[in-house]
Design a protein around this motif. Sequence first.
Motif, PDB file in Angstrom:
ATOM      1  N   GLU A   1       0.826  -1.206   0.000  1.00 34.19           N
ATOM      2  CA  GLU A   1       0.000   0.000   0.000  1.00 34.19           C
ATOM      3  C   GLU A   1       0.864   1.262   0.000  1.00 34.19           C
ATOM      4  O   GLU A   1       0.539   2.252  -0.662  1.00 34.19           O
ATOM      5  CB  GLU A   1      -0.942  -0.004   1.201  1.00 34.19           C
ATOM      6  CG  GLU A   1      -2.049  -1.052   1.083  1.00 34.19           C
ATOM      7  CD  GLU A   1      -2.984  -1.064   2.266  1.00 34.19           C
ATOM      8  OE1 GLU A   1      -2.700  -0.368   3.273  1.00 34.19           O
ATOM      9  OE2 GLU A   1      -4.013  -1.776   2.200  1.00 34.19           O
TER      10      GLU A   1
ATOM     11  N   THR B   1       2.419   1.533  -3.593  1.00 30.24           N
ATOM     12  CA  THR B   1       1.471   1.850  -4.659  1.00 30.24           C
ATOM     13  C   THR B   1       1.003   3.300  -4.626  1.00 30.24           C
ATOM     14  O   THR B   1       0.577   3.839  -5.650  1.00 30.24           O
ATOM     15  CB  THR B   1       0.241   0.916  -4.603  1.00 30.24           C
ATOM     16  OG1 THR B   1      -0.325   0.956  -3.286  1.00 30.24           O
ATOM     17  CG2 THR B   1       0.628  -0.511  -4.928  1.00 30.24           C
TER      18      THR B   1
ATOM     19  N   TRP C   1      -0.134   4.987 -11.758  1.00 29.27           N
ATOM     20  CA  TRP C   1      -0.701   3.837 -12.456  1.00 29.27           C
ATOM     21  C   TRP C   1      -1.228   4.193 -13.841  1.00 29.27           C
ATOM     22  O   TRP C   1      -1.367   3.330 -14.705  1.00 29.27           O
ATOM     23  CB  TRP C   1      -1.823   3.229 -11.623  1.00 29.27           C
ATOM     24  CG  TRP C   1      -1.379   2.629 -10.343  1.00 29.27           C
ATOM     25  CD1 TRP C   1      -1.584   3.130  -9.097  1.00 29.27           C
ATOM     26  CD2 TRP C   1      -0.625   1.423 -10.161  1.00 29.27           C
ATOM     27  NE1 TRP C   1      -1.015   2.305  -8.150  1.00 29.27           N
ATOM     28  CE2 TRP C   1      -0.423   1.250  -8.773  1.00 29.27           C
ATOM     29  CE3 TRP C   1      -0.109   0.466 -11.043  1.00 29.27           C
ATOM     30  CZ2 TRP C   1       0.267   0.165  -8.252  1.00 29.27           C
ATOM     31  CZ3 TRP C   1       0.592  -0.617 -10.520  1.00 29.27           C
ATOM     32  CH2 TRP C   1       0.768  -0.761  -9.159  1.00 29.27           C
TER      33      TRP C   1
ATOM     34  N   VAL D   1       7.239  -3.654  -5.990  1.00 37.03           N
ATOM     35  CA  VAL D   1       5.899  -4.243  -5.942  1.00 37.03           C
ATOM     36  C   VAL D   1       5.884  -5.577  -6.683  1.00 37.03           C
ATOM     37  O   VAL D   1       5.306  -6.571  -6.211  1.00 37.03           O
ATOM     38  CB  VAL D   1       4.846  -3.282  -6.542  1.00 37.03           C
ATOM     39  CG1 VAL D   1       3.541  -4.022  -6.824  1.00 37.03           C
ATOM     40  CG2 VAL D   1       4.575  -2.136  -5.585  1.00 37.03           C
TER      41      VAL D   1
ATOM     42  N   VAL E   1      -4.734  -3.224  -6.018  1.00 35.82           N
ATOM     43  CA  VAL E   1      -3.594  -3.124  -6.940  1.00 35.82           C
ATOM     44  C   VAL E   1      -3.986  -3.647  -8.317  1.00 35.82           C
ATOM     45  O   VAL E   1      -3.632  -3.064  -9.345  1.00 35.82           O
ATOM     46  CB  VAL E   1      -2.372  -3.902  -6.393  1.00 35.82           C
ATOM     47  CG1 VAL E   1      -1.271  -3.976  -7.444  1.00 35.82           C
ATOM     48  CG2 VAL E   1      -1.849  -3.240  -5.134  1.00 35.82           C
TER      49      VAL E   1
ATOM     50  N   CYS F   1      -1.485 -10.453  -9.538  1.00 34.61           N
ATOM     51  CA  CYS F   1      -2.565 -10.341  -8.551  1.00 34.61           C
ATOM     52  C   CYS F   1      -3.545 -11.501  -8.706  1.00 34.61           C
ATOM     53  O   CYS F   1      -3.939 -12.135  -7.718  1.00 34.61           O
ATOM     54  CB  CYS F   1      -3.303  -9.013  -8.719  1.00 34.61           C
ATOM     55  SG  CYS F   1      -2.351  -7.550  -8.270  1.00 34.61           S
TER      56      CYS F   1
END
Length: 244
Positions: free
Chosen positions: A55, A58, A63, A81, A112, A127
């Motif tokens: 967290e 990110t 993004w 990450v 994410v 993910c």
Amino acid sequence: MKDIINYHQKHHNLTQLAYQSAWQFLMSRFFNDDSLEEVIANKLHFAREARREIEELTRCIDWKRKKEGRRRKEAKEVLVVKRWFCVIENDLSPIKLWNKVFIGLFSSIACVHRAAKENHKEISEKCICSLRNAAQNRDVKVDDLLNGGAVDAVLENIIQPTLNNKIADKILKYFVNISKRLKKKNEGEMEEEERKELKRKVFDKLEEEGYEDTITSFHKIFVFLEIKYSLGTLLKISDYFVIV
């Protein structure tokens, strides 16, 4: 290595890359030493630390920024990450000392995934792979996957026009694993009622997205698809999803 991680948790003396590397080194020895599980899960709090680090990282990543050719260097946060997800993807399947802290980790993975799916496909796919592996773990509660947003994150991939064979296969196995576990009846009356209620919640979630018959269809074709896929036969698995 345990002492290094423990010391950092108290004094914050490591960089994010160094801290992740320490975890990666420790987790790679998990498969050869079961005694590490108690340390990893309950003393060093892997799920809590992984969630906090992801967290934090990110929040520093843009993004929405698209890659500008192969030569553009990835941000340090993106690389770290990716390394966290390499660890998470491999280790959610075998871990037995399950606790509710993992629900928070699932929520972070789902967030994410949504952030990364447009411009960071590799992270987005990791993910989904992580959530698939969690669904394979019999010690993971199905309601934890539901409450952590894992089911929603996986469902969102089915409707993607660019769904590839690799991810379609992971999604297929994710729901088949959940479905198999929901089908097993419990001897205790209270546990059986909980199973039925949980099964209803999962199917309600599928119905909301228009996939209420999808789990049933998976059972009918899964063996066929698995054989074809493992043999390397040209096959677009996503063509077999039933969209109601």
